[in-house]
Design a protein around this motif. Structure first.
Motif, short mmCIF file in Angstrom:
data_model
loop_
_atom_site.label_atom_id
_atom_site.label_comp_id
_atom_site.label_asym_id
_atom_site.label_seq_id
_atom_site.Cartn_x
_atom_site.Cartn_y
_atom_site.Cartn_z
N VAL A 183 0.87 -1.17 0.00
CA VAL A 183 0.00 0.00 0.00
C VAL A 183 0.91 1.22 0.00
CG1 VAL A 183 -1.83 1.22 1.21
CG2 VAL A 183 -1.79 -1.26 1.20
N CYS A 184 1.26 1.65 -1.18
CA CYS A 184 2.28 2.69 -1.31
C CYS A 184 1.67 4.06 -1.53
CB CYS A 184 3.22 2.38 -2.46
SG CYS A 184 3.78 0.70 -2.47
N ASP A 185 0.33 4.11 -1.65
CA ASP A 185 -0.30 5.37 -2.00
C ASP A 185 -0.03 6.48 -0.99
OD1 ASP A 185 -1.19 3.67 -3.82
OD2 ASP A 185 -3.33 3.82 -3.36
N VAL A 186 0.16 6.07 0.29
CA VAL A 186 0.35 7.08 1.33
C VAL A 186 1.82 7.43 1.55
CG1 VAL A 186 -1.79 6.60 2.56
CG2 VAL A 186 0.26 5.28 3.09
N ASP A 187 2.70 6.69 0.90
CA ASP A 187 4.13 6.91 1.12
C ASP A 187 4.56 8.35 0.83
OD1 ASP A 187 4.32 4.38 1.92
OD2 ASP A 187 5.54 3.63 0.25
N VAL A 206 0.31 10.15 11.46
CA VAL A 206 0.28 9.36 12.70
C VAL A 206 -0.72 8.21 12.54
CG1 VAL A 206 -0.20 9.38 15.18
CG2 VAL A 206 0.93 11.35 14.11
N ASP A 207 -1.88 8.54 11.99
CA ASP A 207 -2.91 7.51 11.79
C ASP A 207 -2.41 6.40 10.87
OD1 ASP A 207 -4.66 8.80 13.41
OD2 ASP A 207 -5.76 9.82 11.80
N VAL A 208 -1.73 6.81 9.78
CA VAL A 208 -1.19 5.80 8.85
C VAL A 208 -0.29 4.82 9.59
CG1 VAL A 208 0.46 5.46 6.96
CG2 VAL A 208 -1.37 7.17 6.75
N PHE A 209 0.58 5.40 10.44
CA PHE A 209 1.50 4.53 11.19
C PHE A 209 0.73 3.58 12.09
CE2 PHE A 209 5.11 7.82 10.76
CZ PHE A 209 5.56 7.18 9.61
N VAL A 210 -0.27 4.14 12.79
CA VAL A 210 -1.04 3.30 13.71
C VAL A 210 -1.79 2.21 12.94
CG1 VAL A 210 -2.95 3.26 15.36
CG2 VAL A 210 -1.27 5.11 15.44
N LEU A 211 -2.41 2.62 11.83
CA LEU A 211 -3.19 1.66 11.06
C LEU A 211 -2.32 0.53 10.51
CD1 LEU A 211 -5.45 4.18 9.13
CD2 LEU A 211 -6.24 2.52 10.83
N GLN A 212 -1.05 0.87 10.22
CA GLN A 212 -0.15 -0.17 9.69
C GLN A 212 0.63 -0.87 10.79
OE1 GLN A 212 2.31 1.28 6.50
NE2 GLN A 212 0.57 1.96 5.28
N GLY A 213 0.31 -0.54 12.05
CA GLY A 213 0.96 -1.20 13.18
C GLY A 213 2.40 -0.76 13.38
N ARG A 214 2.74 0.40 12.80
CA ARG A 214 4.13 0.89 12.94
C ARG A 214 4.21 1.76 14.19
NH1 ARG A 214 4.53 2.84 6.73
NH2 ARG A 214 6.61 3.62 7.23
N MET A 215 4.17 1.10 15.35
CA MET A 215 4.03 1.80 16.62
C MET A 215 5.20 2.71 16.93
SD MET A 215 1.23 1.44 17.82
CE MET A 215 -0.19 0.51 17.39
N ASP A 216 6.41 2.21 16.69
CA ASP A 216 7.58 3.02 17.05
C ASP A 216 7.61 4.33 16.28
OD1 ASP A 216 8.29 1.14 18.83
OD2 ASP A 216 9.73 0.13 17.49
N GLU A 217 7.29 4.24 15.02
CA GLU A 217 7.29 5.45 14.20
C GLU A 217 6.19 6.41 14.64
OE1 GLU A 217 8.20 4.27 9.77
OE2 GLU A 217 7.69 2.50 10.95
#
Lengths: 666, 375
Positions: free
Chosen positions: A195-199, A221-232
């Motif tokens: 899912v690269c559209d948000v990159d 922030v939401d994108v990170f949370v939705l993708q489980g990228r907690m640290d970021e």
């Protein structure tokens, strides 16, 4: 029964003109014909075993379209596998061929884990080839100035990208078949990768001077949370926190929740129950903070907390940030069922809301439902090549996932698809060589397919013929070996290359043809009085025994050599033997007898009395054998020859009787 | 070592690979090579530069992949290819045409410089004339010799429009390859297992000597001559066998070495270190034959330039080079044989070696460059 998708061949109109069809291995020839209509509808032809029962993509390729108005008939070549002809994809075909061969050769004995690791590696290798190809295609799209070409390349990039997306999911779900915890991590990786559209948005915000002031800050922030990228996500949040000292406590709590979120690890040291227990605690804690209104003052943070709790509405609100339903699916899994087992996924399937799903959606959905056969079938319909389904199915078959499923036609699914793919390769002027190995690994029909295809390879040079011949010889395809050699021998003969023609028929052990060519040599000799191609005839060796005529040719040439070397008595003996042992064809006896003339005329007596009698008998047999009718037709030259021979023989007999008598007397 | 090999898939089956020769005094290894393709609707001659060795790109990727500099369409399959000099390449076509291409290094383009249409041809039964594949070409600037399926031998000069000499029907079978023995003599191999010497000074249209394999007349596909000891000749056959001949004596090979499982397409002595020989085959293998006796005495390949013979002041020359290839049973004594491609499946059609560099091309549409052959 799914409807077989039909495609229109542009320009072909059965209502205006009668059409006829000729089915080739991978192509269909459609011709307009003036032939009267007899039956109701023209043929619904059948190609090979099982052909056209599984829907394949027929793509039209119009060759030699007549431009000359309505009166001229048109010819269409409809190719089943159009992608075979895309230049940039040749890399894919060649590189994956190597991987395919490696997989067939790989050791089945490898036990459990190491075998699985091996298969996963093979799957990754296939994917990296797809990616490399995609990269090349992307470069080509950038570099080209031709807009048509550009859009063609771009289409290919998106097709390759979809192929890689599907393959990757199949790898996770079927090949690797990861256990509950790791499965989720794999799926998250899969989402992040594809899912690269948000990159671009993420990049824009992160590289801005002050990310927390950026209008899209919370989106990222939401994108990170939705993708489980907690640290970021936490890293980004900490920036915002330092800018808002008043609500620092709220940030700290959210940060803490995100930090504490139990994540299944790949190391797999915890049991499922342990994780479930931790999850339960964490979930309750989130619930508490939400209910006591900790985040009430900040809608962004409140919604994040809801997401953490797996609140469907809250997640759905961020639909635009996920762009695809499968992202949504994985996110929901992450926050509501992190320990989901593969088989439970189907329970959680949630329709993305789109009214009519695209083929890609259908395929991915089938994969999530573990409908492997459905995945393969949908891919066969949607993609314009057999490469993908053939290789994927073969891999799944090696994972022992397809055993139970047999088709009611042909062999099994794996073989069916490999045969289709390889047939496509064989329709290509250059890629046919790759097809051979695929046929080799189709136990049931591969051999028959190869036999039928290999005979249709055009042989424009001897070198190519040798390569095709080698393929046939290695597989003991005697019939094809004979046919190729015969074709080459005929070509050489047409080009007056008797030597080459003979070489080819010797290689095919084709006695009849060797006889034919030997006769040509002898005919040429009779006409010109000298032998051509001595270098060959003098070196026949054991191959001389292939046909009687060839033996005669070799021996007759030997006679000439002996005569040339003045080894007269040896020459005489050989000459006589050629007739008495019936090695020489009768039609040639006169020539042989004429050859005896100079030997009879030598100063020294060469033929013994006994040999002279035998020569005489040969001559009489020859003349007696001819019917009276023929005799009348014989010209004077022939009659004179016979007379001369009789005279020479008589004189020789006289000389030899005297000589032998003298010898006895002395 | 295998990890030093750079590969590139080129979307065309490669029939020939050739290093551009180095100027006489060059110290650096070769950096440019040419390839030719076959069996395509649109065949090409391409010039490649070897990538930067050891240069790691910004993203950590290896930059060693060969880079395409320029290419040009070629009519018919490329059957053989030889550099005439630093700039010109002579190409043999399956159509029977022989073309000289010039590589313009200033603007990286290729152009057809000279062409002999249907240098090889058949006259069929209806006396119409069609091209016959030109199977082999060898150059000794300005002279060019070609052989073909028509059994014909042509001698051209790069500066002349017409053939200097043509021997029609020189061979009744197909001539597969040709090489120079001396400046006026050539060696040919044919499809009935014969090796022939032709003296181009003689007006007779017959070979001055014929050597042949005994028994089954196994076709010979390639020939190379020892660069320093001209009487030592290596040929490769349809059965994959390597034959070593001493053309000073006998009419049969001195030794027959079992090698490949299918046609040997090319055989090359290392031009400056002829203790080493390389062969490639339809079976997808590429073999390195090493007869250098003492590993510690291996010469340094640092000063490789053209056909320099400097290292032959080396005292092993008399024993190892002379005897190694001609000893009765070289396998027993001091031959070390390595297959350089363990997992290959499709044919390796061509190879070339210069200095420490090897280049080869395959039917799997890939070219490979190894620049540390002796590392």
């Amino acid at each position: 029964q799914a409807a077989v998708p039909s495609q229109v061949v542009p320009g072909a109109d059965p209502s205006a003109r009668q059409l006829c069809f000729a089915w080739g291995p991978a192509e269909v020839l459609v011709c307009e014909t003036l032939f009267g209509r007899r039956g109701e509808s023209p043929s619904r032809g059948e190609g090979g075993p099982g052909r056209a029962l599984l829907p394949g993509t027929l793509t039209a390729y119009v060759a030699g379209t007549g431009e000359g108005g309505s009166s001229s008939s048109r010819l269409f070549v409809v190719r089943k596998d159009q992608d075979i002809y895309i230049q940039t994809l040749r890399k894919l075909f060649n590189e994956s061929h190597g991987i395919f061969i490696g997989l067939q050769r790989s050791e089945e004995e490898l036990a459990g884990k190491s075998r699985k690791a091996q298969l996963v590696q093979v799957s990754k290798n296939y994917r990296s080839v797809i990616r490399a190809c995609m990269e090349d295609m992307h470069q080509a799209a950038i570099l080209t100035r031709d807009p048509a070409l550009h859009s063609q390349y771009s289409t290919q990039v998106s097709i390759l990208s979809a192929m890689e997306l599907i393959w990757n999911l199949c790898e996770i779900l079927f090949v690797e078949a990861a256990a509950a915890g790791p499965l989720l991590l794999r799926l998250l990786d899969w989402v992040r990768l594809h899912v690269c559209d948000v990159d671009n948005m993420v990049h824009e915000v992160l590289s801005s001077e002050n990310p927390s002031k950026h209008e899209l800050f919370w989106n990222v922030v939401d994108v990170f949370v939705l993708q489980g990228r907690m640290d970021e996500a936490r890293h980004l949040l900490s920036k915002e926190a330092s800018a808002n000292p008043t609500s620092v406590n709220m940030y700290k709590i959210l940060d803490d929740l995100m930090k504490k979120m139990p994540v299944p690890s790949l190391g797999n040291t915890q049991t499922l129950t342990e994780i479930e227990l931790k999850w339960q605690h964490w979930h309750e804690e989130c619930q508490r903070y939400l209910q006591d209104g900790t985040f009430a003052s900040n809608s962004h943070m409140e919604s994040i907390c809801k997401i953490l709790l797996g609140d469907e509405d809250a997640i759905l609100e961020k639909k635009d940030l996920m762009t695809t339903w499968y992202h949504f699916l994985v996110t929901r899994l992450l926050y509501s069922h992190p320990t989901v087992k593969p088989m439970e996924l189907r329970m959680d399937l949630f329709l993305g809301g789109e009214s009519s799903p695209e083929p890609l959606d259908t395929i991915l959905m089938a994969a999530f439902e573990f409908e492997m056969h459905q995945v393969i079938k949908e891919c066969s319909i949607a993609l314009s090549n057999w490469w993908f389904v053939a290789h994927l199915t073969d891999l799944l078959d090696h994972c022992k996932l397809l055993q139970s499923h047999n088709l009611y036609f042909g062999s099994n699914m794996r073989e069916f698809l490999l045969l289709e793919y390889a047939s496509g390769l064989f329709s290509h002027h250059s890629l046919w060589q790759l097809g051979v190995d695929y046929f080799d690994h189709c136990p049931e029909y591969g051999r028959v397919y190869l036999e039928l295809h290999i005979e249709r390879i055009p042989l424009n040079t001897e070198q190519k013929a040798l390569k095709v011949l080698r393929i046939c010889e290695q597989r003991q395809m005697h019939e094809q070996v004979r046919s190729i050699c015969k074709i080459m021998a005929m070509k050489a003969l047409r080009n007056n290359r008797l030597g080459s023609a003979l070489s080819w028929s010797i290689r095919a052990k084709d006695a009849a043809f060797a006889t034919l060519i030997s006769d040509r040599f002898l005919k040429d000799y009779c006409e010109s009085g000298c032998f051509s191609d001595l270098d060959l005839i003098d070196n026949l060796g054991p191959s001389m025994l292939l046909s009687d005529r060839l033996t005669f040719l070799g021996k007759y040439r030997e006679f000439h050599r002996l005569y040339g070397e003045k080894r007269f008595s040896e020459a005489a003996k050989l000459l006589l033997m050629l007739m008495t042992a019936h090695i020489a064809p009768c039609s040639f006896w006169m020539t042989l007898l004429t050859d005896a003339l100079p030997l009879l005329e030598q100063k020294e007596v060469i033929f013994s009395a006994e040999q002279t009698y035998e020569l005489m008998r040969c001559l009489e047999d020859l003349t007696a054998g001819k019917s009276d009718k023929q005799k009348f037709q014989d010209d004077d030259v022939e009659t004179m020859k016979v007379e001369m021979l009789r005279l020479a023989l008589a004189r020789n007999l006289a000389r030899v009787i005297v000589k032998e008598g003298t010898l006895e007397g002395s | 070592a295998m990890e030093d090999v750079c590969a590139r898939f080129v979307s065309q089956k490669i029939s020939k690979t050739r290093w551009r020769p180095l100027p006489a005094a060059a110290l650096q290894p070769p950096d440019l090579f040419a390839t030719g393709s076959w069996d395509n609707e649109d065949n090409r001659i391409s010039i490649w530069s070897v990538g930067d060795l050891g240069n790691v790109g910004l993203n950590g990727e290896y930059q060693g992949e060969p880079q395409l500099l320029c290419d040009i369409r070629h009519n018919g399959d490329v059957m053989d290819m030889q550099f005439l000099d630093q700039e010109r390449i002579v190409v043999a076509s399956s159509t029977g045409t022989v073309t000289v291409f010039r590589h313009h290094q200033n603007n990286q383009t290729l152009s057809a410089n000279q062409r002999w249409e249907k240098a090889h041809y058949h006259v069929d039964q209806d006396a119409s004339c069609g091209g016959a594949a030109c199977t082999g070409v060898i150059c000794n600037n300005p002279e060019i010799v070609t052989v073909g399926e028509d059994g014909r031998i042509n001698l051209f000069r790069a500066d002349q429009k017409d053939a200097v000499r043509t021997i029609d029907n020189a061979d009744s079978s197909t001539l597969h390859a040709v090489t120079f023995l001396r400046t006026t003599e050539i060696l040919t191999v044919n499809s009935i297992g014969q090796l022939k010497i032709w003296d181009l000074r003689q007006q007779r249209n017959e070979p001055s000597q014929i050597f042949s394999l005994t028994g089954d007349r196994v076709p010979l596909h390639c020939v190379d001559r020892h660069p320093n000891q001209q009487h030592i000749v290596a040929t490769g056959g349809q059965d994959g066998m390597l034959s070593i001949w001493d053309i000073r004596q006998g009419t049969m090979p001195v030794s027959l070495l079992n090698a490949h499982e299918a046609e040997m397409w090319e055989v090359h002595f290392h031009p400056s270190n002829p203790d080493h020989l390389f062969t490639c085959s339809e079976d997808g293998s590429l073999w390195h034959w090493d007869t250098s006796t003492d590993v510690s005495e291996k010469p340094s390949f640092f000063h490789q330039g053209g056909r320099s013979t400097t290292y032959f002041s080396h005292n092993t020359i008399n024993q190892s080079v002379v005897s190694a290839w001609l000893s009765n049973d070289p396998t027993k004594d001091r031959m070390e044989i390595t297959n350089l491609i363990p997992n290959q499946t499709l044919s390796v059609n061509s190879l070339d070696i210069l200095g420490p560099c090897l280049v080869y091309g395959t039917d799997a549409e890939a070219i490979y460059v190894n620049r540390q052959l002796f590392a």
